[in-house]
Design an enzyme around this catalytic site. Structure first.
Site, PDB file in Angstrom:
ATOM      1  CB  CYS A 141      -0.920   0.011   1.215  1.00 42.11           C
ATOM      2  SG  CYS A 141      -1.988   1.487   1.268  1.00 42.11           S
ATOM      3  N   GLY A 151      -2.067  -5.318 -11.451  1.00 39.53           N
ATOM      4  CA  GLY A 151      -1.830  -4.014 -12.043  1.00 39.53           C
ATOM      5  C   GLY A 151      -2.334  -3.913 -13.463  1.00 39.53           C
TER       6      GLY A 151
END
Length: 326
Positions: free
Chosen positions: A101, A202
């Site tokens: 994160c 992603g």
């Protein structure tokens, strides 16, 4: 865990404030093989924080979830991982440690992707957690911390040596946040460097993207995050594409509004009358639809299920008028 990921190839990522029980329900229905809870603070659990413990609750149709913990204190992480394992039993698929994160409120405390700047501490955390639980422990991280300084391959090797049973890699640097493109070749380099399963993450926004990610990197599973926001159908498209079947058609405007209504109702049923968190979901569902700009202003004032239904009714009428005019 190679056998596990042969059966669980499509994963909904852990997203704070997003991957709630409602979204997880809809994504599972559309073909997600496994979902993660929203990321959970080990420190919050250590204080017996009910708001934090609430994040561990399964949706009605869920049999298993993965739980992602974040924190930077090995003893606290280990103790709370053990508590989660005792509390959840067989409904826990595995425990994941958040080292990816990039949000400042997380990294400023030394959590999330900040751990990529301190590999020794990251190793200590993985070692402590794996020693404390029987379930597999996985790690999610990024290409590296600083833009241009790729450290994911060596970091992956260290995590494997520390006991991680699988790794999930997001192809951006932490400093990038979500700018630019995810570098899938970095994920491929991690896959070649380790023996444990690797999950790629992603820029998967279509079924074709899921296929391309697997073909380019050799990953064992695909993790979908922002692509699923307002678009749980992405899992059905990805599942078909990975099987070599034609992708289902994109949802119509009416189907998008119907799904938004269902999402709101699921939130209402699980979280009560105040469903303010539905606002962002509603924005994602109606993005690009005729009348969305006006509806967006109204959504910002919605609190209850009835509030959202009124806006959806108005938006649907606007869409019908637009279609009638051709």
């Amino acid at each position: 865990m190679h056998d596990f990921f042969r059966q669980h190839r499509l994963l909904l990522a852990p997203m704070a404030g997003v991957s709630d029980e409602a979204l997880r329900t809809l994504c599972r229905e559309q073909g997600a093989d496994l979902t993660y809870t929203e990321m959970v603070s080990a420190k919050g659990l250590s204080y017996a924080n009910e708001k934090t413990r609430h994040l561990l609750r399964l949706a009605p149709a869920e049999d298993q979830v993965a739980v992602q913990l974040f924190g930077h204190e090995p003893d606290t992480m280990a103790a709370q991982a053990a508590w989660i394992e005792d509390e959840m039993g067989d409904s826990l698929a595995y425990l994941d440690i958040n080292m990816g994160c990039p949000a400042r409120k997380i990294t400023s405390k030394g959590d999330g992707s900040a751990l990529m700047r301190d590999p020794e501490l990251a190793v200590a955390i993985v070692g402590a957690v794996t020693a404390a639980v029987k379930h597999p422990v996985t790690v999610k991280f990024r290409r590296g911390w600083a833009e241009g300084d790729e450290t994911c391959v060596e970091f992956a090797r260290r995590m494997e040596e520390a006991g991680a049973a699988a790794l999930a890699v997001h192809g951006r640097f932490a400093e990038q946040l979500y700018r630019g493109r995810a570098e899938w070749d970095a994920i491929a380099r991690v896959k070649r460097a380790v023996g444990v399963p690797v999950v790629g993450n992603g820029d998967v926004r279509t079924g074709a993207d899921a296929v391309a990610l697997v073909q380019r990197t050799g990953v064992d599973a695909v993790m979908i995050a922002r692509g699923a926001e307002g678009n749980p159908w992405l899992f059905a498209q990805a599942k078909a594409a990975l099987a070599g079947d034609p992708e289902p058609d994109a949802p119509s405007a009416g189907e998008r509004i119907d799904m938004a209504r269902r999402h709101a109702r699921l939130l209402f049923e699980r979280q009560g009358r105040n469903i303010v968190r539905m606002r962002k979901h509603a924005m994602w569902y109606m993005a690009g639809l005729p009348g969305a700009a006006v509806a967006r202003e109204r959504i910002n004032a919605c609190v209850t299920l009835e509030d959202f239904d009124r806006v959806f009714d108005e938006l649907l009428e606007c869409i019908r008028d637009h279609e009638a005019r051709g």
